[in-house]
Design a protein around this motif. Structure first.
Motif, PDB file in Angstrom:
ATOM      1  N   LEU A  94      61.719  -5.425  22.592  1.00 44.98           N
ATOM      2  CA  LEU A  94      62.608  -4.973  23.274  1.00 44.98           C
ATOM      3  C   LEU A  94      63.837  -5.889  23.654  1.00 44.98           C
ATOM      4  O   LEU A  94      65.068  -5.266  23.578  1.00 44.98           O
ATOM      5  CB  LEU A  94      62.174  -3.989  24.412  1.00 44.98           C
ATOM      6  CG  LEU A  94      61.681  -2.563  24.336  1.00 44.98           C
ATOM      7  CD1 LEU A  94      60.964  -2.424  25.503  1.00 44.98           C
ATOM      8  CD2 LEU A  94      62.466  -1.950  23.717  1.00 44.98           C
ATOM      9  N   PHE A  95      63.614  -6.816  23.801  1.00 47.14           N
ATOM     10  CA  PHE A  95      64.706  -8.192  24.004  1.00 47.14           C
ATOM     11  C   PHE A  95      65.624  -7.866  23.080  1.00 47.14           C
ATOM     12  O   PHE A  95      66.964  -8.224  23.315  1.00 47.14           O
ATOM     13  CB  PHE A  95      63.872  -9.338  23.983  1.00 47.14           C
ATOM     14  CG  PHE A  95      64.764 -10.677  24.082  1.00 47.14           C
ATOM     15  CD1 PHE A  95      65.209 -11.160  25.362  1.00 47.14           C
ATOM     16  CD2 PHE A  95      65.297 -11.353  22.900  1.00 47.14           C
ATOM     17  CE1 PHE A  95      66.399 -12.102  25.534  1.00 47.14           C
ATOM     18  CE2 PHE A  95      66.069 -12.574  23.018  1.00 47.14           C
ATOM     19  CZ  PHE A  95      66.554 -12.795  24.508  1.00 47.14           C
ATOM     20  N   PHE A  96      65.311  -7.754  21.642  1.00 54.98           N
ATOM     21  CA  PHE A  96      66.407  -7.708  20.521  1.00 54.98           C
ATOM     22  C   PHE A  96      67.201  -6.513  20.662  1.00 54.98           C
ATOM     23  O   PHE A  96      68.133  -6.108  20.316  1.00 54.98           O
ATOM     24  CB  PHE A  96      65.813  -8.124  19.553  1.00 54.98           C
ATOM     25  CG  PHE A  96      65.083  -9.490  19.488  1.00 54.98           C
ATOM     26  CD1 PHE A  96      65.941 -10.540  19.348  1.00 54.98           C
ATOM     27  CD2 PHE A  96      63.625  -9.577  19.289  1.00 54.98           C
ATOM     28  CE1 PHE A  96      65.294 -11.679  19.248  1.00 54.98           C
ATOM     29  CE2 PHE A  96      63.115 -10.740  19.408  1.00 54.98           C
ATOM     30  CZ  PHE A  96      64.005 -11.894  19.351  1.00 54.98           C
ATOM     31  N   ALA A  97      66.519  -5.379  21.189  1.00 50.45           N
ATOM     32  CA  ALA A  97      67.349  -4.045  21.280  1.00 50.45           C
ATOM     33  C   ALA A  97      68.172  -3.961  22.557  1.00 50.45           C
ATOM     34  O   ALA A  97      69.206  -3.309  22.764  1.00 50.45           O
ATOM     35  CB  ALA A  97      66.222  -2.805  21.468  1.00 50.45           C
ATOM     36  N   GLN A  98      67.915  -5.014  23.656  1.00 49.67           N
ATOM     37  CA  GLN A  98      68.765  -4.897  24.754  1.00 49.67           C
ATOM     38  C   GLN A  98      69.864  -5.867  24.661  1.00 49.67           C
ATOM     39  O   GLN A  98      70.453  -5.896  25.427  1.00 49.67           O
ATOM     40  CB  GLN A  98      67.866  -5.334  25.736  1.00 49.67           C
ATOM     41  CG  GLN A  98      66.359  -4.638  26.075  1.00 49.67           C
ATOM     42  CD  GLN A  98      65.616  -4.934  27.158  1.00 49.67           C
ATOM     43  OE1 GLN A  98      65.507  -6.302  27.595  1.00 49.67           O
ATOM     44  NE2 GLN A  98      64.960  -4.193  28.116  1.00 49.67           N
ATOM     45  N   ASP A  99      69.873  -6.942  23.751  1.00 45.39           N
ATOM     46  CA  ASP A  99      70.832  -7.781  23.580  1.00 45.39           C
ATOM     47  C   ASP A  99      71.536  -8.095  22.350  1.00 45.39           C
ATOM     48  O   ASP A  99      70.730  -8.342  21.337  1.00 45.39           O
ATOM     49  CB  ASP A  99      70.433  -9.183  24.270  1.00 45.39           C
ATOM     50  CG  ASP A  99      71.456 -10.121  24.437  1.00 45.39           C
ATOM     51  OD1 ASP A  99      72.470 -10.236  23.458  1.00 45.39           O
ATOM     52  OD2 ASP A  99      71.716 -10.975  25.445  1.00 45.39           O
TER      53      ASP A  99
END
Length: 375
Positions: A94-99
């Motif tokens: 999710l880190f990469f979907a959030q930023d």
């Protein structure tokens, strides 16, 4: 005892997971942001998804936690994992979907095709990118944007001066080349924690004012090569980022037959709503199967063509439900899905789907059904 799935977020995506959860014999629970949201039917708790104590209390009574959106803070996600809660998709993915900046850097590391891009923190950096990329570009806020929000097409740094002025000392914006695309596509992949995956057909999406208006499945004029390339991209991203659940990869198709990755979503997605009625296994059931590590279903289409039309704004002269009989009378094959939302301009308040053998007929009838919800 039934498996218990907890969905953080009470929007329409959570709402549309309720029916397949019941069919699968699951105990579905929703943490809604406030009373009366789309998924109120299954809301067992109400509270702020950014508050650790609220989310922990909700998560302790379920077997797996998944999401209606990607906005739960990393510190909350990682605290859940530290407490032994099964979280899918997990915080690392999710880190990469959030930023969006981190997403671009990771996709470059994975060798995925993308537009030219850069991180900028001042007007000089943006002007240099504009000079190198034809004088126009797309500027995005790295976090929080959706449906066209947090996105501006610019030809001068002055057009995002307010964003630049508001940056923290170490803050950055994402700038991307303005891609001269011929159409927009989307590739969905479902992936289990144990690693197996299933890919849906690549679809064509039509955007209006930054919001998805129509989806055609499968994408017309998509030959075997394009379909295979789109699937390879989707699977490579799902595996490279460790996504569990549904992944949607939004793509640009260019005039020279390239596919470029535009955006990612790690949840059921608007581009997959057609699958509710048009695929053997719809995306909402598939997402639940995936996050619970159950065998994945067949994503194959039930008919040669499926079309989804969003109901944007909705009628203001009378309730949405009052229009449904008119749409069904005129188009008996159509399926209507409403979100329990109050209408306002541009807001997604529902969608219609239709399947059939002739694309022109399916598109025309689906649009005709959706038109019954316009004032």
């Amino acid at each position: 005892m039934s498996l218990r799935v907890g969905i953080v977020g009470g929007g329409q995506l959570a709402r549309m997971m309720i029916a397949p959860a019941v069919e699968l014999g699951l105990d579905v629970r929703v943490l809604a942001e406030q009373p009366g949201m789309s998924a109120a039917l299954a809301a067992s708790a109400t509270g702020d998804y950014r508050d650790l104590d609220t989310v922990l209390a909700f998560a302790r009574d379920v077997d797996v936690v998944t999401f209606d959106h990607e906005h739960v803070p990393q510190e909350v996600l990682r605290a859940l994992v530290a407490e032994g809660v099964a979280v899918h998709p997990g915080p690392d993915a999710l880190f990469f979907a959030q930023d969006k900046l981190r997403m671009r850097a990771k996709l470059a590391e994975l060798g995925m095709p993308q537009p030219e891009w850069a991180a900028i923190s001042d007007a000089a950096g943006l002007q240099a990118f504009l000079d190198d990329n034809g004088g126009r570009a797309v500027v995005k806020t790295p976090r929080g944007g959706y449906d066209g929000k947090g996105v501006r097409v610019v030809s001068s740094p002055d057009e995002v001066a307010d964003w630049l002025d508001a940056l923290d000392p170490d803050g950055e914006l994402l700038v991307e080349e303005l891609v001269d695309f011929t159409r927009e596509l989307a590739q969905q992949v479902a992936r289990r924690p144990s690693g197996s995956w299933r890919a849906y057909p690549v679809v064509e999406t039509v955007q209006r004012d930054g919001v998805c208006a129509e989806v055609i499945a499968p994408a017309p004029r998509a030959g075997q090569r394009l379909a295979e390339v789109a699937q390879r991209i989707g699977v490579a991203i799902a595996e490279g980022l460790g996504v569990t659940g549904m992944l949607a990869v939004e793509l640009f198709e260019t005039a020279d037959d390239r596919l470029l990755v535009n955006e990612l979503a790690m949840r059921p997605h608007n581009s997959g709503h057609w699958s509710q009625d048009g695929a053997v296994t719809g995306q909402f059931e598939q997402h639940l199967r995936a996050v619970l590590d159950l065998p994945l279903g067949d994503p194959a289409p039930r008919a040669p063509w499926a079309v989804m039309i969003n109901i944007l704004g909705g009628p203001v002269s009378d309730p949405l439900a009052a229009r449904i009989p008119l749409a069904l009378e005129a188009h008996p094959g159509v399926k209507v899905h409403t979100y329990g939302k109050d209408p306002r301009p541009g807001r997604k308040v529902g969608h219609v789907t239709l399947t059939g053998d002739d694309l022109d007929t399916v598109v025309s009838d689906a649009r005709g059904a959706a038109a019954h919800f316009d004032d």
